[in-house]
Scaffold this active site. Structure first.
Site, PDB file in Angstrom:
ATOM      1  N   SER A  30      60.255  67.678  57.406  1.00 17.58           N
ATOM      2  CA  SER A  30      61.139  66.894  56.545  1.00 17.58           C
ATOM      3  C   SER A  30      60.661  65.450  56.367  1.00 17.58           C
ATOM      4  O   SER A  30      61.068  64.787  55.405  1.00 17.58           O
ATOM      5  CB  SER A  30      62.559  66.919  57.110  1.00 17.58           C
ATOM      6  OG  SER A  30      62.573  66.393  58.425  1.00 17.58           O
ATOM      7  N   THR A  31      59.811  64.937  57.257  1.00 14.54           N
ATOM      8  CA  THR A  31      59.291  63.569  57.093  1.00 14.54           C
ATOM      9  C   THR A  31      58.015  63.601  56.252  1.00 14.54           C
ATOM     10  O   THR A  31      57.868  62.797  55.312  1.00 14.54           O
ATOM     11  CB  THR A  31      59.010  62.916  58.464  1.00 14.54           C
ATOM     12  OG1 THR A  31      60.075  63.230  59.350  1.00 14.54           O
ATOM     13  CG2 THR A  31      58.896  61.405  58.336  1.00 14.54           C
ATOM     14  N   ASP A  83      51.234  63.441  58.708  1.00 16.94           N
ATOM     15  CA  ASP A  83      52.050  64.527  59.253  1.00 16.94           C
ATOM     16  C   ASP A  83      53.152  63.956  60.145  1.00 16.94           C
ATOM     17  O   ASP A  83      53.033  62.848  60.670  1.00 16.94           O
ATOM     18  CB  ASP A  83      51.159  65.497  60.049  1.00 16.94           C
ATOM     19  CG  ASP A  83      51.761  66.894  60.136  1.00 16.94           C
ATOM     20  OD1 ASP A  83      52.933  67.085  59.750  1.00 16.94           O
ATOM     21  OD2 ASP A  83      51.046  67.798  60.597  1.00 16.94           O
ATOM     22  N   ALA A  85      56.082  64.431  63.432  1.00 14.11           N
ATOM     23  CA  ALA A  85      55.997  64.779  64.850  1.00 14.11           C
ATOM     24  C   ALA A  85      57.413  64.960  65.391  1.00 14.11           C
ATOM     25  O   ALA A  85      58.368  64.390  64.848  1.00 14.11           O
ATOM     26  CB  ALA A  85      55.280  63.683  65.631  1.00 14.11           C
ATOM     27  N   ASP A  86      57.520  65.741  66.439  1.00 14.51           N
ATOM     28  CA  ASP A  86      58.819  65.924  67.096  1.00 14.51           C
ATOM     29  C   ASP A  86      59.032  64.881  68.185  1.00 14.51           C
ATOM     30  O   ASP A  86      60.161  64.480  68.444  1.00 14.51           O
ATOM     31  CB  ASP A  86      58.900  67.345  67.673  1.00 14.51           C
ATOM     32  CG  ASP A  86      58.760  68.369  66.570  1.00 14.51           C
ATOM     33  OD1 ASP A  86      59.605  68.383  65.672  1.00 14.51           O
ATOM     34  OD2 ASP A  86      57.765  69.126  66.572  1.00 14.51           O
ATOM     35  N   GLY A  97      55.235  70.970  66.062  1.00  6.68           N
ATOM     36  CA  GLY A  97      55.447  72.412  65.935  1.00  6.68           C
ATOM     37  C   GLY A  97      56.891  72.821  65.765  1.00  6.68           C
ATOM     38  O   GLY A  97      57.187  74.009  65.692  1.00  6.68           O
ATOM     39  N   GLY A  99      58.491  72.737  63.215  1.00  9.14           N
ATOM     40  CA  GLY A  99      58.541  73.498  61.955  1.00  9.14           C
ATOM     41  C   GLY A  99      57.656  74.742  61.983  1.00  9.14           C
ATOM     42  O   GLY A  99      57.569  75.453  60.980  1.00  9.14           O
ATOM     43  N   GLU A 105      48.292  72.575  61.512  1.00 10.00           N
ATOM     44  CA  GLU A 105      48.397  71.110  61.613  1.00 10.00           C
ATOM     45  C   GLU A 105      47.334  70.551  62.559  1.00 10.00           C
ATOM     46  O   GLU A 105      46.729  69.515  62.283  1.00 10.00           O
ATOM     47  CB  GLU A 105      49.793  70.713  62.108  1.00 10.00           C
ATOM     48  CG  GLU A 105      50.882  70.949  61.069  1.00 10.00           C
ATOM     49  CD  GLU A 105      52.281  70.710  61.590  1.00 10.00           C
ATOM     50  OE1 GLU A 105      53.149  70.403  60.775  1.00 10.00           O
ATOM     51  OE2 GLU A 105      52.510  70.840  62.804  1.00 10.00           O
ATOM     52  N   LYS A 123      62.206  59.749  67.201  1.00 13.29           N
ATOM     53  CA  LYS A 123      61.081  60.550  67.718  1.00 13.29           C
ATOM     54  C   LYS A 123      60.260  59.793  68.769  1.00 13.29           C
ATOM     55  O   LYS A 123      59.407  60.380  69.431  1.00 13.29           O
ATOM     56  CB  LYS A 123      60.140  60.933  66.564  1.00 13.29           C
ATOM     57  CG  LYS A 123      60.804  61.632  65.397  1.00 13.29           C
ATOM     58  CD  LYS A 123      61.165  63.035  65.739  1.00 13.29           C
ATOM     59  CE  LYS A 123      61.830  63.812  64.634  1.00 13.29           C
ATOM     60  NZ  LYS A 123      61.154  63.818  63.373  1.00 13.29           N
TER      61      LYS A 123
HETATM   62  C1  5RP Z   1      55.964  71.134  61.904  1.00 14.03           C
HETATM   63  C2  5RP Z   1      55.899  69.851  62.607  1.00 14.03           C
HETATM   64  C3  5RP Z   1      56.712  68.733  62.060  1.00 14.03           C
HETATM   65  O1  5RP Z   1      55.855  67.717  61.661  1.00 14.03           O
HETATM   66  C4  5RP Z   1      57.644  68.249  63.115  1.00 14.03           C
HETATM   67  O2  5RP Z   1      58.453  69.359  63.505  1.00 14.03           O
HETATM   68  C5  5RP Z   1      58.529  67.118  62.627  1.00 14.03           C
HETATM   69  O3  5RP Z   1      59.370  67.599  61.628  1.00 14.03           O
HETATM   70  P1  5RP Z   1      60.432  66.678  60.901  1.00 14.03           P
HETATM   71  O4  5RP Z   1      59.674  65.616  60.191  1.00 14.03           O
HETATM   72  O5  5RP Z   1      61.154  67.635  59.979  1.00 14.03           O
HETATM   73  O6  5RP Z   1      61.356  66.123  61.962  1.00 14.03           O
HETATM   74  O7  5RP Z   1      55.221  69.671  63.593  1.00 14.03           O
HETATM   75  O8  5RP Z   1      55.238  72.123  62.586  1.00 14.03           O
END
Ligand code: 5RP
Length: 225
Positions: A30-31, A83, A85-86, A97, A99, A105, A123
């Site tokens: 989503s980011t 990209d 990150a969690d 991961g 997502g 990735e 995060k």
């Molecule tokens: C997908 C990922 C995403 O980048 C991670 O989960 C962050 O997602 P979001 O921006 O929706 O919080 O690693 O595999």
């Protein structure tokens, strides 16, 4: 809502770092979404880039936005990857991961001159591990890998779809979300997991991020390792 604003600000700031002619790794989540949308707008205004998507979902989005796409076979060297990150620690080690796209990735990040992480302020953590670590396994090996992860002191949980069946990645594998608690030594755990047969990839990204752009309130902070 605050998180959405922070994600949007970080994503848009990262899209500004992309230059004409760049091969761009397009992240998932989503980011990263906000960065891809902002890149789509720049492409409509004349920016010439070629994207390498990290998931089927991002490939679909990029096509809708008119971003030309390529493959790692055609372009094995990527200029910049954006990209999400969690979790992000002070050394810019990451958990990724959430997502389910961690394998592609990580391949894309490892082929990139620069990996720009985009995140909202929630995060940023002092120590990785509150977010369960996603581990991608081949279905054949799942039970064996689960036992090894339990022996490492974590609780693995098979990721499932709303109907209860196993979630499958774009690569046809399953994901174990592994609660380790605080991970004292992320590089050491990364090596252990990478050396475990049946684990295709894990969500610890060690030393791959060049910079993190973090939305915080109305600002975007820049963090470096
Ligand atoms: C997908 C990922 C995403 O980048 C991670 O989960 C962050 O997602 P979001 O921006 O929706 O919080 O690693 O595999």
């Amino acid at each position: 809502m605050a998180n959405e604003q922070e994600k949007g600000a970080a994503g848009r700031a990262a899209a500004k770092l992309v230059r004409d002619g760049d091969i761009v790794g397009l992240g998932t989540g989503s980011t990263a979404y906000f960065a891809v949308v902002a890149l789509g707008e720049r492409v409509k205004s004349g920016l010439k880039i070629i994207g390498i998507p990290t998931s089927v979902q991002t490939a679909d989005l990029a096509r809708q936005l008119g971003i030309p796409l390529t493959t790692l076979d055609e372009h094995p060297a990527i200029d910049i990857t954006i990209d999400g990150a969690d979790e992000v620690d002070p050394k810019l080690n990451l958990i990724k991961g959430g997502g389910g796209a961690l394998l592609r990735e990580k391949v894309v990040a490892s082929a990139s001159k620069r990996m720009v992480v985009v995140a909202d302020s929630a995060k940023i953590v002092p120590v990785l591990g509150k977010f369960p670590l996603p581990v991608e396994v081949i279905p054949f090996a799942r039970t064996v890998v689960e036992k090894k992860i339990v022996a490492l002191g974590a609780s693995p949980k098979l990721r499932t779809k709303p109907d209860g069946s196993p979630f499958l990645t774009d690569n046809g594998n399953q994901i174990l979300d592994c609660s380790f608690g605080k991970i004292a030594d992320p590089p050491a755990l990364a090596v252990t997991l990478s050396n475990t047969p049946g684990i295709v990839e894990h969500g610890l990204f060690i030393g791959l991020a060049s910079v993190a752009l973090v939305g915080r309130g109305g600002r975007v902070e820049e963090l470096r390792p």
